[in-house]
Design an enzyme around this catalytic site. Structure first.
Site, PDB file in Angstrom:
ATOM      1  N   GLU A   1       1.796   8.516 -10.154  1.00 11.56           N
ATOM      2  CA  GLU A   1       2.941   7.466  -9.957  1.00 11.56           C
ATOM      3  C   GLU A   1       2.603   6.282 -10.884  1.00 11.56           C
ATOM      4  OE1 GLU A   1       3.187   6.303  -5.947  1.00 11.56           O
ATOM      5  OE2 GLU A   1       5.453   5.640  -6.245  1.00 11.56           O
TER       6      GLU A   1
ATOM      7  N   SER B   1       0.476  -1.954  -3.000  1.00  6.77           N
ATOM      8  CA  SER B   1       0.908  -3.298  -3.341  1.00  6.77           C
ATOM      9  C   SER B   1       0.174  -3.829  -4.424  1.00  6.77           C
ATOM     10  CB  SER B   1       0.910  -4.218  -1.989  1.00  6.77           C
ATOM     11  OG  SER B   1      -0.461  -4.482  -1.964  1.00  6.77           O
TER      12      SER B   1
ATOM     13  N   GLU C   1      -1.354  -6.667  -4.583  1.00  7.48           N
ATOM     14  CA  GLU C   1      -2.593  -6.934  -4.205  1.00  7.48           C
ATOM     15  C   GLU C   1      -3.670  -5.989  -4.069  1.00  7.48           C
ATOM     16  OE1 GLU C   1       0.511  -7.767  -2.628  1.00  7.48           O
ATOM     17  OE2 GLU C   1       0.343 -10.130  -3.087  1.00  7.48           O
TER      18      GLU C   1
END
Lengths: 385, 398
Positions: B244, B383, B385
């Site tokens: 992905e 995310s 992060e």
């Protein structure tokens, strides 16, 4: 598409890397900075022996006839070592201008001397009121019976304090900001009326303010066409920018390595500070900033000698913006992550940061080039191809 | 070193461009370029045309129906499709469960599902996230218990993108509650029409119905619907998410959006001066353009490294971080460009087949909703992060 290095490039990379590793440690560099010249003439002779001064100089003039990309490889290694010898002023700007604009007599007289390490050059173009504008030239050159008379002032001439020969831009015609009417002259150090005030710059290299009061040069000192020097000036500064980009990439990589190493070894609260997530994220962003800068330095080196001025300008300005921004980001965060030690003269991180800061201020900063980029129409075709 | 594409690569890009121009329905193209939502039929029809040309699964191995392209060809294909306003391929079948089945699925699963993915006979959705799991995916709680020849599923999934159109879901569930966190998770396939599955829309701040909650109440699926080995679901999920992330930079799309931004900012005027000619706005556009140039070259450098045999590492996570930041900046500038016409809230204007009268310039309606919608790109797919954590560990050794 091919990002691989040629055999020559691999050879240059290995040669320059070994030289920096073995002969250009942080302590050695500090000694050079403290010397009279602020650099080492012996080191310069070594550069010459290894062929590094003649990378782009044609074989018939004593060089190895390479490309700008070959030179970029050397510059990246020099960036790692924060080399203080006047390599960009002499090799990239000076010899580059002579190659591009000089006649056969000038090339065969000067280029071999550069290649063998026997001559320092400087490009005296910027002026006290020009800031980053390349057309703002107030210095004048008046035709006299057997030559020209130069009057004016040149500002922050890189490598100007040690140059044996200056390449001075001056107006033979036109008004202060015209593109036309600019000419280039080769001026000997020691010419009557020429005053050179040398000084160190914030990053440890050397520059000079240059005053020209009634300096007389013969007609043979004219470099390139009278009144038609602007395209040469512009391309030379673009090449200088591409050189700075490659140098900055080597510098950023070294600074990131030093910082990463510090994060792994310095302990606080009983653990390496690199185990703190917030510091990890700053370090990752510094890593990304360096990779982005490297991509653009590759593009700049690829386009530095392009004859398509528009495509060249666009790529060079984009690269300078990226290098300026990445350099500022990496430099500031490297100091922050080091804490107090990063702010001291005795430690390398601050010196890398100072060189990156100087690079941003040279030949137009990130803001200047953002405007320049925005004002040049996009070249037809692909952004990267 | 040569930063130019080879003549063969350019010829390939040209072939793709000509084919797309001849085969992409103009109304689909318009809707994509106007940022309207596509209908299910439209999406399926486009995939079928691509598949009929042999281009339905650019990233799949040749033996399963991929075209056998080089990395550069795949990159160019994505870019040309974006430039030409082709619909973005849905990732769920082609980039997510497809590659997992190719690598780990049973022969029966491959024979049945892979051709259906190529033809888009199934609309797949993803059942990974749960309320409370987020980026800590391994904390998921959904259970699957074997009862005779069937798995019995109980629990809840969320953020299920386009689940309202889906007839199939691939999901992660805990099959061994005694095992430690990442162990004991399995990957299962379920038909969305199985009794006990209910779907509830989540409307996001842009006013759109894109994501859903999916509830599983004693849902019984056949035993053979497990992928690979029981307890190995976590490894398969990591494999899948790796696929992905390579798409998530969406550089081709951002290049097309940048061109559109410049066009809109030329039509929009401030005191009679096109916005694109005002220094402030122009320089913001220049700044993002330079970031995008740098990212494209960074991506091409990675592709070149991959092509010369180096395995793509965690460096690719940086493409996700930068790519998503650039996408967000573009939506922000796009909205800024239309000024007060960012204000009218008219979500119908983005719906498939809407024929109403636009409020303000026709291009304005989707721009503020896009800006709100694109807050997701730095959150999903792990995310930013989490991406930074991965880079710090895998690349920097922190």
């Amino acid at each position: 598409m091919d990002f691989n290095l040629s055999d020559t490039q691999q050879m240059l990379r290995d040669t320059a890397a070994r030289l920096i590793r073995e002969r250009y440690g942080f302590e050695e560099r500090a000694k050079l900075l403290a010397s009279e010249d602020g650099f080492s003439r012996k080191m310069w002779a070594t550069f010459a022996e290894l062929g590094l001064l003649g990378v782009e100089i044609p074989e018939e003039h004593g060089g190895i006839g390479g490309t700008f990309q070959d030179l970029a490889i050397v510059l990246e290694a020099f960036g790692r070592g924060m080399v203080v010898e006047p390599f960009i002023p002499t090799v990239v700007l000076g010899a580059g201008l002579i190659r591009a604009a000089g006649n056969e007599a000038q090339k065969s007289e000067l280029l071999p001397r550069v290649a063998e390490g026997g001559m320092f050059l400087a490009f005296a173009h910027g002026e006290p009121r020009s800031r980053y504008s390349l057309t703002h030239v107030e210095t004048t050159a008046k035709r006299e019976a057997d030559g020209y008379r130069l009057d004016g002032a040149k500002a922050v001439v890189l490598g100007g304090d040690c140059a044996d020969r200056l390449i001075v831009s001056a107006r033979t015609a036109g008004k202060t900001s015209d593109r036309d009417g600019l000419s280039l002259f080769l001026v000997e150090r020691g010419a009557p009326g020429l005053k050179i005030r040398g000084y160190p710059t914030v990053d440890g290299t050397r520059a000079a303010e240059v005053m020209l009061v009634g300096v007389r040069v013969p007609g043979s000192a004219l470099l390139g066409p009278e009144g038609g020097a602007f395209p040469f000036i512009e391309q030379t500064i673009d090449r200088g920018i591409a050189a700075l980009c490659s140098e900055a990439v080597g510098n950023m990589q070294a600074l990131n390595e030093v910082t990463l190493d510090y994060l792994k070894t310095r302990t606080q609260f009983g653990v390496p500070i690199g185990s703190f997530q917030v510091l990890q994220h700053h370090m990752v962003d510094m890593y990304i900033a360096h990779e982005q800068a490297r991509s653009m330095a590759i593009l700049a080196a690829d386009r530095a000698d392009s004859t398509d001025a528009q495509a060249r300008t666009k790529a060079i300005s984009a690269a300078k913006v990226q290098i300026g921004r990445s350099g500022r980001f990496i430099g500031q965060w490297a100091i922050q992550l080091h804490g107090g030690i990063g702010t001291t003269m005795e430690y390398s991180a601050g010196h890398y940061f100072k060189r990156l800061t100087a690079i941003d201020r040279t030949f137009g900063d990130a803001d200047f080039h953002l405007t320049r980029f925005a004002n040049v129409p996009s070249p037809s075709g692909r952004g990267s191809g | 070193m040569d930063l130019n594409y080879t003549p063969e690569e350019l010829a390939f890009a040209d072939e793709v461009r000509q084919w797309v121009r001849a085969n992409l329905p103009p109304e689909t193209r318009d809707r994509v370029l106007q940022h309207q939502h596509l209908g299910k039929e439209e999406q399926v029809e486009w995939q079928r045309r691509l598949h009929a040309r042999g281009w339905g699964a650019p990233h799949w191995p040749k033996e399963y129906g991929g075209p056998g392209w080089t990395s550069v060809q795949k990159y160019l294909f994505d870019e040309v499709l974006s430039e030409e306003g082709a619909p973005q391929a849905l990732p769920f079948g082609l980039s997510m469960i497809g590659p997992v089945l190719i690598a780990y699925g049973s022969q029966k699963q491959k024979d049945y599902y892979l051709p259906r993915i190529l033809r888009m006979d199934d609309w797949w959705c993803q059942g990974f996230s749960e309320p409370g799991s987020g980026s800590d995916l391994a904390s998921l709680r959904m259970k699957a218990e074997l009862d005779g020849d069937e798995w019995v599923l109980n629990g809840q999934k969320t953020w299920t993108t386009l689940g309202q159109y889906a007839n199939m879901i691939f999901l992660l569930a805990r099959t061994d509650p005694a095992a430690k966190k990442q162990q004991g998770i399995s990957m299962l396939l379920a038909d969305m029409s199985t009794p006990g599955i209910t779907l509830r829309p989540i409307i996001t701040v842009d006013g759109a119905h894109e994501v859903n909650e999916v509830f599983f109440d004693n849902v019984r699926v056949p035993k053979e619907n497990i992928v690979g080995q029981p307890g190995m679901g976590w490894s398969y999920a990591k494999f899948l998410l790796g696929h992905e992330r390579t798409n998530i930079a969406r550089i081709g799309r951002s290049k097309a959006e940048l061109a559109r931004l410049k066009k809109i900012a030329t039509e929009e005027k401030a005191d009679g001066v096109p916005l694109m000619e005002t220094p402030g706005f122009r320089e913001k556009v220049a700044a993002v353009e330079i970031e995008l140039m740098a990212l494209e070259l960074t991506n091409l450098r990675m592709i070149a490294a991959e092509q010369s045999g180096q395995a793509p590492g965690a460096e690719a996570n940086m493409l996700k971080i930068k790519g998503s930041e650039i996408q967000q900046t573009l939506t922000e500038l796009m909205m800024e460009a239309v000024g007060p016409y960012a204000l009218p809230y008219n979500p119908e204007a983005r719906e498939h087949g809407w024929k109403g009268e636009p409020i303000g310039p026709a291009y304005a309606a989707p721009l503020a909703p896009d800006y709100f919608n694109y807050r997701k790109v730095t959150i999903y797919g792990g995310s930013n992060e989490i991406q930074r954590n991965i880079l710090a560990k895998a690349v920097l050794g922190l």
